[in-house]
Scaffold this motif. Structure first.
Motif, PDB file in Angstrom:
ATOM      1  N   THR A   1      27.410-120.539  47.984  1.00 13.51           N
ATOM      2  CA  THR A   1      27.884-119.182  48.278  1.00 13.51           C
ATOM      3  C   THR A   1      28.808-118.570  47.235  1.00 13.51           C
ATOM      4  OG1 THR A   1      29.738-120.113  49.566  1.00 13.51           O
ATOM      5  CG2 THR A   1      27.705-119.599  50.768  1.00 13.51           C
ATOM      6  N   VAL A   2      29.473-119.381  46.436  1.00  8.39           N
ATOM      7  CA  VAL A   2      30.452-118.854  45.467  1.00  8.39           C
ATOM      8  C   VAL A   2      29.756-118.528  44.145  1.00  8.39           C
ATOM      9  CG1 VAL A   2      32.527-119.393  44.146  1.00  8.39           C
ATOM     10  CG2 VAL A   2      32.365-120.091  46.537  1.00  8.39           C
ATOM     11  N   PRO A   3      29.949-117.334  43.600  1.00 12.56           N
ATOM     12  CA  PRO A   3      29.323-116.961  42.325  1.00 12.56           C
ATOM     13  C   PRO A   3      29.801-117.846  41.174  1.00 12.56           C
ATOM     14  CG  PRO A   3      30.212-115.025  43.456  1.00 12.56           C
ATOM     15  CD  PRO A   3      30.730-116.223  44.183  1.00 12.56           C
ATOM     16  N   ALA A   4      28.960-117.973  40.183  1.00  7.46           N
ATOM     17  CA  ALA A   4      29.271-118.843  39.042  1.00  7.46           C
ATOM     18  C   ALA A   4      30.560-118.422  38.335  1.00  7.46           C
ATOM     19  CB  ALA A   4      28.101-118.841  38.062  1.00  7.46           C
ATOM     20  N   GLU A   5      30.819-117.101  38.293  1.00  7.21           N
ATOM     21  CA  GLU A   5      32.017-116.653  37.575  1.00  7.21           C
ATOM     22  C   GLU A   5      33.305-117.104  38.245  1.00  7.21           C
ATOM     23  OE1 GLU A   5      30.257-113.037  39.821  1.00  7.21           O
ATOM     24  OE2 GLU A   5      29.550-114.722  38.583  1.00  7.21           O
ATOM     25  N   ARG A   6      33.263-117.295  39.552  1.00  6.29           N
ATOM     26  CA  ARG A   6      34.456-117.793  40.242  1.00  6.29           C
ATOM     27  C   ARG A   6      34.750-119.234  39.841  1.00  6.29           C
ATOM     28  NH1 ARG A   6      36.296-115.415  44.791  1.00  6.29           N
ATOM     29  NH2 ARG A   6      38.109-116.727  44.349  1.00  6.29           N
ATOM     30  N   TRP A   7      33.720-120.019  39.671  1.00 10.52           N
ATOM     31  CA  TRP A   7      33.928-121.402  39.229  1.00 10.52           C
ATOM     32  C   TRP A   7      34.462-121.419  37.798  1.00 10.52           C
ATOM     33  CZ3 TRP A   7      34.305-124.290  43.125  1.00 10.52           C
ATOM     34  CH2 TRP A   7      33.466-124.155  44.239  1.00 10.52           C
ATOM     35  N   ALA A   8      34.006-120.472  36.973  1.00 12.89           N
ATOM     36  CA  ALA A   8      34.492-120.406  35.598  1.00 12.89           C
ATOM     37  C   ALA A   8      35.991-120.136  35.552  1.00 12.89           C
ATOM     38  CB  ALA A   8      33.727-119.330  34.825  1.00 12.89           C
ATOM     39  N   GLU A   9      36.497-119.424  36.555  1.00 16.35           N
ATOM     40  CA  GLU A   9      37.934-119.120  36.607  1.00 16.35           C
ATOM     41  C   GLU A   9      38.779-120.371  36.817  1.00 16.35           C
ATOM     42  OE1 GLU A   9      38.329-116.262  39.704  1.00 16.35           O
ATOM     43  OE2 GLU A   9      37.273-114.667  38.621  1.00 16.35           O
ATOM     44  N   LEU A  10      38.167-121.440  37.328  1.00 16.75           N
ATOM     45  CA  LEU A  10      38.900-122.686  37.558  1.00 16.75           C
ATOM     46  C   LEU A  10      38.893-123.601  36.336  1.00 16.75           C
ATOM     47  CD1 LEU A  10      37.791-123.626  41.199  1.00 16.75           C
ATOM     48  CD2 LEU A  10      39.816-122.363  40.457  1.00 16.75           C
ATOM     49  N   ARG A  11      38.187-123.182  35.294  1.00 23.72           N
ATOM     50  CA  ARG A  11      38.099-124.038  34.102  1.00 23.72           C
ATOM     51  C   ARG A  11      39.474-124.371  33.518  1.00 23.72           C
ATOM     52  NH1 ARG A  11      33.972-127.136  32.722  1.00 23.72           N
ATOM     53  NH2 ARG A  11      32.661-125.423  33.485  1.00 23.72           N
ATOM     54  N   PRO A  12      40.432-123.437  33.458  1.00 30.49           N
ATOM     55  CA  PRO A  12      41.767-123.809  32.932  1.00 30.49           C
ATOM     56  C   PRO A  12      42.425-124.929  33.725  1.00 30.49           C
ATOM     57  CG  PRO A  12      41.529-121.429  32.973  1.00 30.49           C
ATOM     58  CD  PRO A  12      40.344-121.986  33.707  1.00 30.49           C
ATOM     59  N   LEU A  13      42.177-124.995  35.035  1.00 27.96           N
ATOM     60  CA  LEU A  13      42.765-126.078  35.832  1.00 27.96           C
ATOM     61  C   LEU A  13      42.146-127.418  35.454  1.00 27.96           C
ATOM     62  CD1 LEU A  13      42.963-124.441  39.394  1.00 27.96           C
ATOM     63  CD2 LEU A  13      44.662-124.447  37.555  1.00 27.96           C
ATOM     64  N   ALA A  14      40.842-127.417  35.209  1.00 25.63           N
ATOM     65  CA  ALA A  14      40.176-128.651  34.778  1.00 25.63           C
ATOM     66  C   ALA A  14      40.680-129.071  33.401  1.00 25.63           C
ATOM     67  CB  ALA A  14      38.660-128.451  34.767  1.00 25.63           C
ATOM     68  N   ASP A  15      40.849-128.087  32.510  1.00 21.96           N
ATOM     69  CA  ASP A  15      41.357-128.404  31.170  1.00 21.96           C
ATOM     70  C   ASP A  15      42.773-128.975  31.237  1.00 21.96           C
ATOM     71  OD1 ASP A  15      38.982-127.429  30.178  1.00 21.96           O
ATOM     72  OD2 ASP A  15      39.797-125.457  29.637  1.00 21.96           O
ATOM     73  N   ALA A  16      43.566-128.482  32.186  1.00 12.80           N
ATOM     74  CA  ALA A  16      44.934-128.986  32.336  1.00 12.80           C
ATOM     75  C   ALA A  16      44.934-130.454  32.738  1.00 12.80           C
ATOM     76  CB  ALA A  16      45.694-128.157  33.370  1.00 12.80           C
ATOM     77  N   THR A  17      43.962-130.864  33.553  1.00 12.70           N
ATOM     78  CA  THR A  17      43.894-132.288  33.931  1.00 12.70           C
ATOM     79  C   THR A  17      43.532-133.142  32.718  1.00 12.70           C
ATOM     80  OG1 THR A  17      41.536-132.275  34.590  1.00 12.70           O
ATOM     81  CG2 THR A  17      43.150-131.635  36.259  1.00 12.70           C
TER      82      THR A  17
END
Length: 272
Positions: free
Chosen positions: A163-179
């Motif tokens: 249900t969540v658009p791909a662009e919303r997941w892209a917005e979480l990329r900085p959090l993944a990079d922080a890990t």
């Protein structure tokens, strides 16, 4: 008949200021700054010395108090969580509130309150007349936590992947990079925090705050020290764990449900 206004206002006390100064980095403020509540109550809702005003005056709205309160207990909880995750507080060891209070530069009371919170979270247990013992946890408990986390989070992530658009997941990329950056530092406490922030960000897309709270509690429990397990994880283990966050975002964004389920289960199982 002449009416005399009683409009003189008493002097209102001023809020206290937070404790400052350079101080030691590990020292926690031991005092709470004074707030304006007492002075506001004393002055009354109109701001006058005795709460008097004439009928022709418009009552002055009661000012909203500005609370400046440093949560000593909260700071101690955070400091103790960091010490637990880093392995500085060792499983099986007993620590007294007065000794820890001296270490942090506070009284024993906020330390006891913080330890009670950690006891509710399953990190320590009370030892009467001695203090608090860090829980010794085994691989079975870690496996059980991983199973419960998967039961809760996998169905949610599968629904979000649909249900969540791909662009919303892209917005979480900085959090993944922080890990990834935290993992590269080799600091388990820094990685634990970044890891929780990432997972919280993913689950927050569900809009279910209760779910996020329960999942974060389980996540934190899975990070508590474990003899021969989580406490011994090296930098390479952390880096591999962090890399799975990016892969998970890719799978969620492309709607690959089977891959999402496989990645989440493997990620939880490897966390311990």
């Amino acid at each position: 008949m002449e009416q005399r206004a009683q409009g003189s206002a008493g002097a209102m006390g001023t809020p206290g200021t937070p404790l400052g100064g350079a101080g030691q980095a590990a020292r926690v403020p031991a005092q709470v700054p004074r707030t304006v509540d007492a002075d506001v109550d004393r002055c009354g809702p109109t701001g006058s010395a005795r709460g008097e005003h004439t009928h022709s005056e418009t009552p002055i709205p009661r000012p909203r108090p500005v609370v400046q309160r440093a949560s000593v207990r909260g700071q101690i909880v955070d400091a103790l969580r960091t010490a637990l995750v880093s392995g500085e507080l060792k499983p099986g060891e007993v620590y007294s509130a007065p000794a820890l209070g001296e270490r942090f530069g506070v009284s024993a009371t906020p330390v006891r309150e913080a330890m009670q919170q950690l006891a509710l979270e399953g990190a320590v247990e009370v030892v009467p007349n001695r203090g608090f013992r860090v829980i010794v946890r085994g691989a079975r408990e870690i496996a059980e936590l991983a199973e419960v986390r998967a039961l809760i989070e996998v169905p949610v992530m599968l629904r979000l992947a649909r249900t969540v658009p791909a662009e919303r997941w892209a917005e979480l990329r900085p959090l993944a990079d922080a890990t990834v950056r935290a993992a590269a530092s080799g600091c388990r406490a820094a990685y634990a925090e970044a890891d929780r922030v990432f997972h919280r960000g993913v689950l927050a897309l569900s809009g279910n705050e209760q779910l996020v709270g329960v999942a974060e509690d389980l996540h934190r429990r899975a990070q508590w020290p474990l003899v021969g397990g989580a406490a011994s994880r090296g930098r390479a283990d952390l880096v591999a764990d962090a890399a799975e966050h990016g892969a998970l975002l890719d799978a969620l964004g492309s709607g690959e449900l089977e891959l999402v389920q496989s990645l989440v289960r493997r990620h939880f199982a490897g966390a311990g």
